[in-house]
Design an enzyme around this catalytic site. Structure first.
Site, short mmCIF file in Angstrom:
data_model
loop_
_atom_site.label_atom_id
_atom_site.label_comp_id
_atom_site.label_asym_id
_atom_site.label_seq_id
_atom_site.Cartn_x
_atom_site.Cartn_y
_atom_site.Cartn_z
N ALA A 40 -4.37 7.59 -4.36
CA ALA A 40 -3.00 7.12 -4.63
C ALA A 40 -3.12 5.64 -5.00
O ALA A 40 -3.12 4.76 -4.13
CB ALA A 40 -2.12 7.31 -3.39
N SER A 55 0.84 -1.19 0.00
CA SER A 55 0.00 0.00 0.00
C SER A 55 0.88 1.24 0.00
O SER A 55 2.08 1.15 -0.32
CB SER A 55 -0.94 -0.03 1.21
OG SER A 55 -1.93 0.97 1.09
N ASN A 56 0.32 2.39 0.34
CA ASN A 56 1.12 3.62 0.38
C ASN A 56 0.63 4.52 1.50
O ASN A 56 -0.30 4.17 2.22
CB ASN A 56 1.06 4.32 -0.99
CG ASN A 56 -0.37 4.65 -1.38
OD1 ASN A 56 -1.04 5.44 -0.74
ND2 ASN A 56 -0.86 4.00 -2.43
N LEU A 57 1.24 5.71 1.62
CA LEU A 57 1.01 6.56 2.80
C LEU A 57 -0.24 7.44 2.71
O LEU A 57 -0.51 8.22 3.61
CB LEU A 57 2.22 7.49 3.00
CG LEU A 57 3.50 6.80 3.48
CD1 LEU A 57 4.65 7.80 3.49
CD2 LEU A 57 3.29 6.23 4.88
#
Ligand code: CTP
Length: 400
Positions: free
Chosen positions: A278, A211-213
């Protein structure tokens, strides 16, 4: 346009329920948002909370039944009713809802409701048996047919010790609903906006993912700004800790593939798509059926590309013409404007919001953002560092 609640006159009717204490918080928050709040307490509300509590948070007189027969005499209710932009009854007891449904005017609150011409928002709070009662339910239906907006009641623990449907909704939900009511007649009334927000998660095995931030803050702010201007908003969101604004149609998704399907479907009749999410560019080629075990020293992951959603949307738009407007974000840590410009062209966007994610007060997980807007016609606008809510308003304003 800021919060549409600003400078609005709200008559807050407080009736006899233990939940009356929550009404002080609502009055306080509405006042902080710039509304002028005139509180009317019924006689039984005064048994739970004092008018002084409301006067202290609104800085304005809080009215009680004595004011109906007092100094300003019979004009009090007409003045309050006519000047109101919104009447909010919170908490609304079964007795007060019965009076509103049947046009009974035997106290200051009920006669003011008869005099008012503005939208009516009702927040019931009572014991579960009372809410379920046929008489109450038929009053609810009468009021709904007259376009009253009901918020709650919610399931939960009730003062009687029972658990059931009857708890008053929390102030945050009520405030979000009021914002929705005021925004409804805004300049984008009736236009459908699709907003994507948050990260995606690409499963490696049943317990792990890539995943991402992204926290979804900017996307949820865009959804709120679109609601404030009257548009119908569908929010397609990856996993976040945020609550969708009232009035938004929330479609929760997890993976890039789920987000792709939801966006292509929802944007096929939309005025605008604003793509703040995102989205993962790669996902594991295979999702292991069982938890991957430690086993050896090294683990190599085989990844495959996900669909570029904006490019797929651009293909859909060539055929159907929808969505009419497409906005993308460019999250960059170098060559911000150059990279953003090529994404604007590649993805055939009307606008790209270029966002330097390497700046400490801009990008992921902070309340502020500093962006440059690049338009398809070559126009460029650099906005100052500001709250993500203000960035969201600026983006929506370009579509008005
Ligand atoms: N985007 C998309 N589909 C993807 C990845 C991104 O539609 N699979 C969208 C994002 O929501 C954003 C825009 O494309 O609005 C640009 O995303 P960004 O991550 O900045 O760029 P990418 O196209 O993924 O390219 P790169 O990661 O190489 O910078």
């Amino acid at each position: 346009m800021a919060n549409p609640v600003e400078n609005k006159r709200v008559v807050l009717g407080v009736t006899g329920s233990i939940a009356a204490y929550k009404a002080a918080d609502i009055a306080s928050k509405l006042t902080q948002q710039g509304a002028l709040v005139d509180v009317i307490l019924t006689e039984s509300a005064c048994k739970f909370i004092s008018p002084l509590s409301f006067q202290s948070v609104t800085g304005r007189k809080a009215y009680v039944d004595a004011d109906l027969w007092g100094g300003e005499g019979h004009v009090t209710h007409i003045g309050l009713g006519h000047s109101a932009d919104l009447m909010l009854i919170a908490p609304a007891s079964a007795n007060s809802m019965a009076k509103l449904a049947h046009g009974i005017g035997d106290n200051l609150l009920s006669v003011t409701a008869l005099a008012a011409k503005c939208p009516l928002v009702i927040v019931p709070a009572m014991d579960a048996g009372m809410y379920d009662h046929t008489a109450t339910q038929s009053n609810v239906n009468i009021l709904k047919q007259r376009d009253a907006l009901f918020i709650g009641p919610e399931e939960g623990h009730l003062a009687s010790g029972l658990v059931g449907l009857g708890r008053m909704s929390e102030p945050a939900k009520i405030l979000s609903a009021i914002r929705y009511v005021f925004g409804k007649t805004g300049p984008l009334q009736g236009k459908k906006f699709v907003v994507s927000a948050g990260p995606t998660r690409e499963a490696l095995d049943p317990v792990r993912f890539l995943s991402n931030l992204s926290t979804g803050l900017q996307g949820y702010a865009v959804a709120q700004a679109a609601v404030d201007m009257g548009s119908r908003v569908t929010l397609i969101s990856g996993p976040t800790n945020l609550t969708a604004p009232y009035g938004v149609h929330l479609i929760p998704v997890t993976s890039a593939a789920e987000m792709t399907d939801a966006i292509l479907k929802e944007s096929s009749d939309a005025f605008a798509l604003i793509m703040t999410a995102a989205v993962a560019d790669f996902r594991p080629s295979i999702k292991a059926t069982h938890k991957i075990k430690k086993g050896s020293e090294k683990l190599l992951l085989d990844l495959e590309s996900t669909t570029d959603i904006l490019k797929a949307v651009a293909r859909q738009k060539t055929i159907s013409g929808f969505p009419q407007k497409t906005v993308g974000f460019a999250a960059e840590s170098q060559d911000l404007l150059k990279n953003a410009q090529s994404k604007l062209e590649d993805k055939k966007l009307d606008l790209i919001v270029a966002n330097d994610i390497s700046a400490p007060d801009s990008g992921f997980a902070v309340q502020t953002n500093q962006v440059t807007l690049l338009f398809a016609n070559g126009k460029k606008e650099t906005l100052p560092l500001q709250k993500k809510t203000a960035v969201a308003e600026a983006i929506i304003n370009t579509l008005c």
